[in-house]
Design an enzyme around this catalytic site. Structure first.
Site, PDB file in Angstrom:
ATOM      1  N   HIS A 156     -70.086 -70.918  82.642  1.00 12.90           N
ATOM      2  CA  HIS A 156     -70.158 -69.193  82.753  1.00 12.90           C
ATOM      3  C   HIS A 156     -71.118 -69.310  83.894  1.00 12.90           C
ATOM      4  O   HIS A 156     -71.871 -68.305  83.994  1.00 12.90           O
ATOM      5  CB  HIS A 156     -70.978 -68.871  81.560  1.00 12.90           C
ATOM      6  CG  HIS A 156     -70.420 -69.199  80.203  1.00 12.90           C
ATOM      7  ND1 HIS A 156     -69.437 -68.137  79.738  1.00 12.90           N
ATOM      8  CD2 HIS A 156     -70.348 -70.127  79.325  1.00 12.90           C
ATOM      9  CE1 HIS A 156     -69.322 -68.734  78.346  1.00 12.90           C
ATOM     10  NE2 HIS A 156     -69.746 -69.710  78.398  1.00 12.90           N
ATOM     11  N   SER A 277     -69.388 -64.650 113.420  1.00 14.34           N
ATOM     12  CA  SER A 277     -68.914 -63.364 113.430  1.00 14.34           C
ATOM     13  C   SER A 277     -68.814 -62.779 114.804  1.00 14.34           C
ATOM     14  O   SER A 277     -69.838 -63.053 115.765  1.00 14.34           O
ATOM     15  CB  SER A 277     -70.061 -62.474 112.724  1.00 14.34           C
ATOM     16  OG  SER A 277     -70.118 -61.401 112.722  1.00 14.34           O
ATOM     17  N   LYS A 283     -74.411 -65.946 111.826  1.00 14.79           N
ATOM     18  CA  LYS A 283     -73.152 -66.100 110.902  1.00 14.79           C
ATOM     19  C   LYS A 283     -72.412 -67.597 110.893  1.00 14.79           C
ATOM     20  O   LYS A 283     -71.913 -67.853 112.015  1.00 14.79           O
ATOM     21  CB  LYS A 283     -72.126 -65.088 110.523  1.00 14.79           C
ATOM     22  CG  LYS A 283     -72.646 -64.061 109.933  1.00 14.79           C
ATOM     23  CD  LYS A 283     -73.208 -64.396 108.496  1.00 14.79           C
ATOM     24  CE  LYS A 283     -72.841 -63.360 107.504  1.00 14.79           C
ATOM     25  NZ  LYS A 283     -71.384 -63.349 107.101  1.00 14.79           N
ATOM     26  N   GLU A 290     -62.003 -69.710 102.168  1.00 20.11           N
ATOM     27  CA  GLU A 290     -61.746 -68.549 101.826  1.00 20.11           C
ATOM     28  C   GLU A 290     -60.142 -68.182 101.815  1.00 20.11           C
ATOM     29  O   GLU A 290     -59.537 -67.683 100.906  1.00 20.11           O
ATOM     30  CB  GLU A 290     -62.349 -67.603 102.317  1.00 20.11           C
ATOM     31  CG  GLU A 290     -63.925 -67.384 101.964  1.00 20.11           C
ATOM     32  CD  GLU A 290     -64.762 -66.559 103.057  1.00 20.11           C
ATOM     33  OE1 GLU A 290     -64.868 -65.343 102.869  1.00 20.11           O
ATOM     34  OE2 GLU A 290     -65.295 -66.947 104.289  1.00 20.11           O
TER      35      GLU A 290
END
Lengths: 458, 458, 458, 458
Positions: A156, A277, A283, A290
């Site tokens: 969880h 970025s 960044k 992803e």
């Protein structure tokens, strides 16, 4: 606009309809397999004297030249042909003249395309499996480099019990091994030689299907000509296996994305697999992970596409079947590139030892061991769970750690506790105490790692 | 390998990772929209004095040249750039020099790509709607040409009641009209200007979002910067509308495929929309209809792809979102070409009058009228249904037609029958007797046809 | 085994076939709507003198008694009937005798089920919208309670820029508002009265469809009888809207799950919405959030189910259509309960102020403001991005914070820096400096919150 | 509201949250498998002296009583328990008292539910396979009864070549046989004993996993505890295999629906598998076939549900996994009942010999044989195709049949034609002339039928 049929028709195809039905933009990926299939077919036509040895030799010479063009990357598909078969045929005629017209003897495009696709699936699954093995090897890489590292094991997404990082990584290896098995079985389903089914009923010519199967290394011929031209099970099974594989990759990537957040901070992804970025100069984003995760959607979608396309199709061949190829090719290529780039990324993963060690020390993760301590002292398990639950509550309320409680305090919850409980509150003790097979016990994990290393050796 | 970020990184991207993450092969379709968005952005930057009028003029000149390249088909994307934005940026720098570097002021790729995609959706939906109208018009074509033709109306693919062919075709027109509405609403969802959301938080520069919206003909700006860069509802809604549309096309094609079988034989598809066989010389196959039907799978799959990709993504932007474009573009293009080619096909449909008339005469299809005859004579409906069911059984057993029964025989089933029942047993009588609005009554169908003709007039 | 047809058949249905085709286990959920539709139908039959006022009164009395049974929860469906229509019909006959047999006059089960489902969709969408509003309100609850709290705003799950927690929560409210709109539009699509279409062709009885529509508050009657009995667009559109809604919920839950990990630690989910472990006594798991996230799969699956079922169905009604109900009911109920329980959970969320504040202070998140500082001083944006990127690299290498650099050090990267830059390095300063509409600027967020509060007031 | 955890929590679960998270309504189907698993677990606990022989005996007695309740259908799940495990546990405590509390020793619900589901899958796949075999046998039934019957073989739903009906039916048998193989392999994937994995890390108690595996007839134990509690591959693989099977059933049903239209008229479906209409008394609709076809959507949807649910889940167990069961159970039950009812339907199929024979005589279907006639006379295949295409055109234009042409006319197209061509124009001649293995040649079909009869013998 060149086609393989004619006499019955009095007018040409509507140009928009031709463009719409043309598949050359997609099925050119079958070029190599189409020619390999034709080579076997011609050899058989000669062996059975349907064509002469001389005719066969001339056709074979042309086909081999085309194959060389393809394998060397010099073959350029021509969109004036509706599909790859017509394109290859036209090229062959250019090379060897009228004799080329004999190639299509005792063959329909229905069985030809079934053959080509089976050859493609068989060939590409071999590549995918090799890439899976590559990824498995790459996953073991940080497993070996950080073989002693303990991380929190989550359920969880809340800390559960301490586990060896390597144990967690070996779970990935197990998942991927099942993908291997599924793909091998999909490949076995593709291992049936359909040529000779004709359009749907077989042929009156004295062909030798077993010989073609032997030349192309198929272990059997398809048993029913109607089934042979109308079924695509092997494609759906491949797409389904790739969907499960993509799901596995999405889970692995999710773990790595989480672990590489500033908040978890367990690992660092090498800069060469991250992007920055255009606006936020600080960044460093795990884009590759992803993207792999995001591509899961596509691989699922491809599976659904073919299942939907096949739904309710009457036997035998229908043109709808042409729509099997784009999803198949797309899933194969998506998964292949995902596997490759993820393997490269894994090799550069660095574990942030300090952060991980600190997290793994969370004593609340050792409470399961405390429950089992009581069970060994003959407290019923649900009773033991309750007792330790109350101790947890006590610690949370008092903002104290388990190891900070006195034996007396502990005994107030259960008089079975003795001073040896204080040995339990370290992640090292916790993993070492595990006794069940398949557990995170270091001896077992070491053995599992060794077993996989042997198995994955090149 | 050129990127829009840098200083923070100490090494270049892994070449396989770069290739994997590159989207230029797909998002080049946004080129026009990207430049249009940039033109509006630059105008705003000048209006708000963030850049000077002179800087703006120079950038605009370059952008307009690039736009001209794109609209004339001379723009060639360069795969050394990771995406279309970088590619356009580089081209601009080549054309106007260093001043180009000001274009990205107060803009992130997160809000830029959101804008480009919205412009794309808005533009393409307009085209699709125009193609739907074209298909609706084409469907009316045989409706008008064969306005008196009666066909069996089917339920469960068994003859139910006679209906006008035109009534059946008007059902298609209604279906497509709902597709129009759904797409218009999806387009309204896309009608929100996201630029100015920055990476996710907005910007400290004094931009004027409403001005950009006005220039680009958006009716409002997005209300929340985090939502603006992370949501893709308008894409999913478009894909869902296209999936329903594809489903409609699959049903229309299924009808036409059935009607053009030798067994039904209602219509003839023009040869220019059929193909032959490489093996069976007599074949004339409705391939175009089958392909449209088969492509439904792909359009469904694309919807699922994006839904899956979005599932469980934390806010705000994640790179997974890049995977929205391939499915979107694919569904738009698949549906657009399907609509176009189906419209062309409809115009060439010929009805085989003899076969259709013969089928429509099947008297068993008039038994519902017989039931209602009894109801009008105050027999309860379920009772009436039972009585006529028995008459049907009697006819089947005796191999006789309804019109061949004597009044006496009919009266043996119900004494409410009078001699006027024999007027019921023709398809013409059946459709004329219908009184409910929306029914197949010829007067109503004529009115509906006229209404649609007016509505669809160019 | 009781059915609404008979005379034509010579033998009863195979018992396994009856069981297989029976839908009473599912469509009993339509009971209320079925009776409401029948009440309107009977009133129309009387108004048009198809049945007498007396007959109508007797039937209506029975129907109202049945409706009372249903609304009070005392209606028990009986599985000896194949569907809810037959069941209601039988109950009516028991209550009012033979006159009940007139109810089915001028009505087919094809148009009846279309009506029932439209009434269901219209009614349930109203409930869902009310639950969405409830969730929107509940989301504002922590937004108001913690209106000043700043959190890291993420892209790629890496800290991007500081944002107000309330700004992030308002993004959820915007997402849900679009769900509202989609559902309202799906409901409009359901707002067409199909009764009177008969089996597919209309009826010869002098019915008044507009009157039925008026009684049942439909704004129009369906225009084409074939379309009316064979289309299920409104169901798919509802399922698609619910799928997008479920996707939104999965994203919200993902955020909350992450925020409530020990590692992020931003929020605490109230114990009453968590569960423990049967083995690990320390566990407090966000099960409710995981379940909502997990149920997304089901809601997507239901959408696909109906799309697949409809694919390639010839017009008009086919029995396949019966399979629309289970997915529809399941998605409605799944989403309704998810909305309700999530709203309750939101009200109990506690923000861990200390942890959040600490995270929000991460100075690297203020570098975008630094870039824009340079832009305001006329540095080209990409140049500014590069300069600040190098400063970030410098800080990372030296393990220093931005605010610890001297002005001299800063000037070594760009001489445009002045001492006012040091005012930029706080999250409060960052959000206050935002000027664009829709940004995280506190004044704008406060206004947006107030706007939503007004809008969502009961 | 009874749960298996407690001490740590200070307040009860929110009642709506409890209801939302409860799975007893679904997982009661696991009752039998849950108890069987517990029996094996208790025996192991005794064998390893974790509990005493006496304790074990008392627990076993209780468990066996519960098992008897379940297998006799007298077990009634109680919704006050959150899941089947808690329910069984409570019942056990009622039966044997406090000793029951020892059952959960060395076991987590994470590994317990993994075990139960594997036992379920293994058991149910066995049943499905037996039903597949039953359907295969039923399909052979008309194959045997009509072993000489020739039908048109279709491609693109246009007549292609004559084939034996039995050859067509054997294609179905082949399709189903692949379903068998896929399900067997899915079952093999389920054949791994997960118990002992604990929550995720294993246990410190001296359990004997291999002994449990032996008692439950598993061939191996799962190798990695993290993987054991977090993977559901065997479920997805089962769902995928069932989706392909459902697709096969949809194709078979589509064929039968077409063949039983009035227009094709090849077969008659027995009345006991058809339904009538509430409005159209003549109707006899193939509802059962339509329902099976329509249920394909559901089975596809279930597959997607679980794939979506699993996407991006971090390891190890997450509560999302609970959502695997409803789709699994639904697909198993849907496919099982479809197989059963379709088998019953097949046995009652009657072939309309007259109609079929007439259709099979269509001489245009023999033109492929004419092409091959020319090929045997050394005409290149594409040339032969063209010649015969022109003959077809000639016949269509002149409205003449092939057999009506004179030899002279034939020779005008190719001088290779001799008088023996006129022997080709019968369906019997066509099928007999086929020589390739797997073709519709009667000798081969007979052999295939015999082979399947032997294989499918009980």
């Amino acid at each position: 606009m060149e086609k393989m049929w004619g006499g019955r028709f009095t007018k040409p195809m509507d140009p928009k309809a031709f463009e719409f039905s043309s598949s050359i933009g997609v099925d050119q990926k079958l070029a190599r397999y189409d020619v390999e299939g034709s080579i076997a077919h011609v050899k058989m036509l000669a062996k059975t004297n349907i064509i002469s040895r001389d005719e066969s030799d001339r056709i074979l010479k042309g086909l081999k030249e085309i194959l060389a063009l393809i394998t060397s990357g010099r073959f350029k598909p021509d969109t004036k042909y509706e599909d790859i078969h017509t394109n290859v045929q036209a090229l062959l005629e250019k090379k060897v003249g009228k004799v080329a017209k004999m190639l299509h003897t005792a063959r329909s495009r229905n069985d030809q395309i079934a053959l080509d696709t089976r050859l493609y699936v068989r060939g590409e699954i071999k590549n995918i499996i090799s890439s899976i093995t590559g990824l498995q090897r790459a996953i073991l890489d940080p497993g070996k480099r950080y073989s002693q590292v303990i991380i929190p094991g989550y359920t969880h997404l809340q800390p559960g019990q301490p586990v060896l990082l390597c144990h967690h990584l070996l779970a990935y290896v197990e998942m991927l091994e099942r993908d291997n098995w599924r793909l091998i079985q999909a490949s076995q389903r593709a291992d049936e030689m359909p040529l000779g089914a004709g359009a749907l009923a077989g042929t009156t010519l004295p062909i030798d299907r077993e010989y073609v199967a032997k030349l192309l290394k198929f272990s059997k011929v398809s048993a029913n000509s109607i089934d042979a031209v109308s079924e695509r099970d092997f494609i759906i099974e491949t797409l389904s296996s790739l969907a499960i594989l993509a799901m596995h990759l999405s889970r692995i990537c999710e773990d790595l994305i989480l672990w590489s957040t500033q908040e978890f901070g367990f690992i660092t992804i090498d800069e060469s697999f991250c992007t920055g970025s255009s606006l936020m100069p600080q960044k460093k984003n795990p884009d590759i992970l992803e993207l792999i995760r995001g591509k899961t959607g596509k691989v699922y979608g491809n599976l659904i596409s073919v299942l939907v396309m096949m739904k309710s199709l009457p036997l035998a061949y229908n043109r709808d079947l042409q729509e099997d190829k784009e999803p198949l090719f797309n899933s194969i290529e998506t998964v292949a590139s995902s596997l490759e780039v993820l393997a490269r990324l894994f090799k550069g993963i660095k574990v942030n030892l300090k952060k991980v060690m600190e997290e793994a020390k969370d004593e609340l993760m050792m409470t399961t061991d405390l429950v089992e301590y009581l069970i060994k002292k003959k407290v019923a398990s649900s009773q033991a769970q309750l007792i330790v639950g109350k101790i947890v509550r006590y610690c949370l309320d008092k903002k104290r750690k388990l190891s900070e409680l006195s034996l007396k305090e502990m005994k107030s919850f259960s008089n079975r506790f003795e001073s040896d409980i204080f040995e339990l509150f370290s992640p090292q003790a916790s993993i070492k105490a595990k006794r069940s097979s398949g557990s995170t016990n270091p001896v077992q994990v070491k053995a599992a790692l060794a077993r996989w290393q042997r198995k994955l050796k090149r």
